[in-house]
Design an enzyme around this catalytic site. Structure first.
Site, PDB file in Angstrom:
ATOM      1  N   HIS A   1      -9.253 -77.225 -31.227  1.00 51.23           N
ATOM      2  CA  HIS A   1      -7.990 -76.496 -31.236  1.00 51.23           C
ATOM      3  C   HIS A   1      -8.016 -75.510 -30.081  1.00 51.23           C
ATOM      4  CE1 HIS A   1      -4.645 -73.969 -32.577  1.00 51.23           C
ATOM      5  NE2 HIS A   1      -4.305 -74.955 -33.391  1.00 51.23           N
TER       6      HIS A   1
ATOM      7  N   ASP B   1      -4.742 -81.115 -38.746  1.00 51.09           N
ATOM      8  CA  ASP B   1      -4.128 -82.435 -38.602  1.00 51.09           C
ATOM      9  C   ASP B   1      -5.053 -83.551 -39.059  1.00 51.09           C
ATOM     10  OD1 ASP B   1      -1.762 -81.396 -37.346  1.00 51.09           O
ATOM     11  OD2 ASP B   1      -2.977 -81.070 -35.565  1.00 51.09           O
TER      12      ASP B   1
END
Length: 469
Positions: free
Chosen positions: A310, A367
């Site tokens: 991320h 996700d």
């Protein structure tokens, strides 16, 4: 806006000039250089593509500590909100700044539920879409169209009017998302029910049919509610920044939210969980993991492991841990043995023990697991980003409310580092370089019959293709 501090930092330029820049600290102790007056006073700009080192605003809503893997909504850890709260708590916290009392909670729920319906004329928008339209294409259109129904008052300096815009947004987004799902699947629209909470109502509007009863599964509804809370806000990400930039021009709030939906649609943002599921399906089986991990490391192979790493978190995304636990609980409850979950677990184990991923801090993000939960809930892949938008819309409108309430507002106007040609004289058409096929003709004459015929054929082909011919 932060006050001018006593401390400054010194910037020394190659030409010998020395510039004093105010040195700021936020409530967590993070440091910032205030460059707001840099260009007006020196004609010098900072260069920061992607705004990785730029704070575009001051906000009190959400805080991310990427080094420690922490996410706070107005100071409260996301783990506590997701475990002990619900969307009523989360919505009141983000929109109005506090966890509600029992009385405030009841009033907030009633107010939001009172805004779930849309005008009956609005249904015509959905009827105009093709039967196989993507739900995100529908959603971005109809959210923007709400501006036509709530465009009577642009004076959002009144806190009550800003709050009303927030209530309308939170009440209607799930309705529009569910209507988009029904439209994309050719099913009749199901109207909302005021006796259900947000997640229950969303599930009901998506999956209920007028021909049979629909029983809500409490575990499935709770899973969806947790997903919505985990996605509610995430600092100044691409879509939130888009909402703020649109809002800085004092645009209608629903137009701003539509801009956020459009930004979220991209595979690098809200579409990432779809990409995770596609990746797992491409890997196929556990025995192919080593091969695919090796491919992901290769700079020449286009294959990438989606759902790892991320831009902000340097530790594991806290939402990913919550999502993983919820995923197991949901699959155990539904008695689903999903090979993709086994594959995801093994891939996580392999990646987190591999020095390549450890050294680059490529931890699983939210996700990675959310796509599998959506799959277990019976939600098709094209709806993943739509559900993300429903959750994130609470944060979008909270950020808009905060921005619209600032005493001093400025329209967003980033600078650029120009790399184009310097000023040069215009070249008349008769003096430009000729190419093969150029003819000596009068450039001012109307198009020939042959040209018009060719253009007509091109348009006919495009129209036919747009109708699936």
């Amino acid at each position: 806006m932060p006050e001018q501090p006593a401390e400054t930092a010194t910037l020394t330029l190659p030409d010998g000039r020395v510039i004093e820049l105010p040195f700021l600290k936020d409530s967590t102790g993070a440091s910032f250089l205030d460059v707001r007056k840099l260009y007006p006073t020196t004609r010098i700009c900072t260069y920061d593509p992607g705004f990785n080192s730029t704070a575009s605003c001051a906000s009190a809503i959400t805080f991310i500590d990427g080094d420690r893997g922490r996410l706070l909504y107005r100071g409260y850890p996301i783990e506590d909100i997701a475990e002990h709260g619900d969307m009523a708590d989360c919505g009141h916290l983000l929109l109005r700044g506090t966890l509600p009392t029992r009385k405030q909670r009841r009033e907030f729920q009633l107010e939001v539920r009172g805004h779930r319906l849309v005008h009956e004329h609005f249904i015509r928008f959905f009827q105009g879409f093709n039967h196989d339209a993507h739900p995100m294409a529908i959603l971005v259109s109809v959210v923007g169209a709400l501006s036509a129904f709530y465009n009577d008052d642009h004076d959002y300096r009144d806190p009550a009017k800003r709050d009303l815009a927030g209530m309308r947004c939170m009440g209607k987004m799930a309705t529009l998302a569910a209507f988009s799902y029904k439209t994309a699947h050719g099913q009749p629209i199901v109207y909302p029910r005021d006796d259900l909470n947000l997640a229950q109502n969303f599930m009901y509007m998506m999956f209920a049919l007028p021909t049979r009863p629909y029983d809500l599964d409490p575990v499935a509804c709770r899973c969806l509610e947790v997903i919505l809370m985990l996605h509610a806000d995430h600092e100044q990400n691409a879509s939130t920044s888009t909402v703020r930039i649109a809002g800085s021009s004092q645009a209608n709030p629903f137009a701003c939210i539509a801009a956020g939906v459009a930004s979220l649609w991209g595979p690098a943002h809200g579409g990432a969980n779809e990409a995770v599921l596609a990746m797992l399906e491409e890997i196929g089986t556990v025995d192919r993991i080593p091969e695919c991990v090796a491919r992901a490391k290769s700079k020449t192979d286009p294959f990438r492991l989606m759902g790892f790493g991320h831009r902000v978190y340097k530790q594991m995304d806290p939402r990913a841990r919550l999502m993983r636990d919820m995923c197991h609980k949901l699959l155990d409850h539904l008695k689903i043995k999903d090979p993709l979950l086994d594959l995801a677990m093994e891939l996580e184990k392999v990646a987190l023990s591999d020095e390549y991923f450890i050294s680059r801090k490529l931890y699983p993000n939210v996700d990675f697991y959310s796509g599998i939960c959506f799959r277990a809930l019976g939600i098709p892949r094209e709806m993943f980003t739509v559900i993300f938008a429903v959750g994130r819309s609470v944060g979008w409108i909270a950020q808009w409310i905060e921005m619209a309430g600032e005493e001093v507002s400025r329209i967003s106007r980033p600078r650029q580092m120009y790399e184009g040609a310097p000023e040069r004289p215009f070249v008349h058409l008769s003096e430009r370089r000729r190419e093969d096929g150029d003819e000596e003709t009068d450039d001012n004459r109307p198009d020939s019959a042959d040209d018009l015929h060719h253009l007509g054929r091109m348009l006919s082909v495009r129209i036919a293709n747009s109708h699936g011919a």
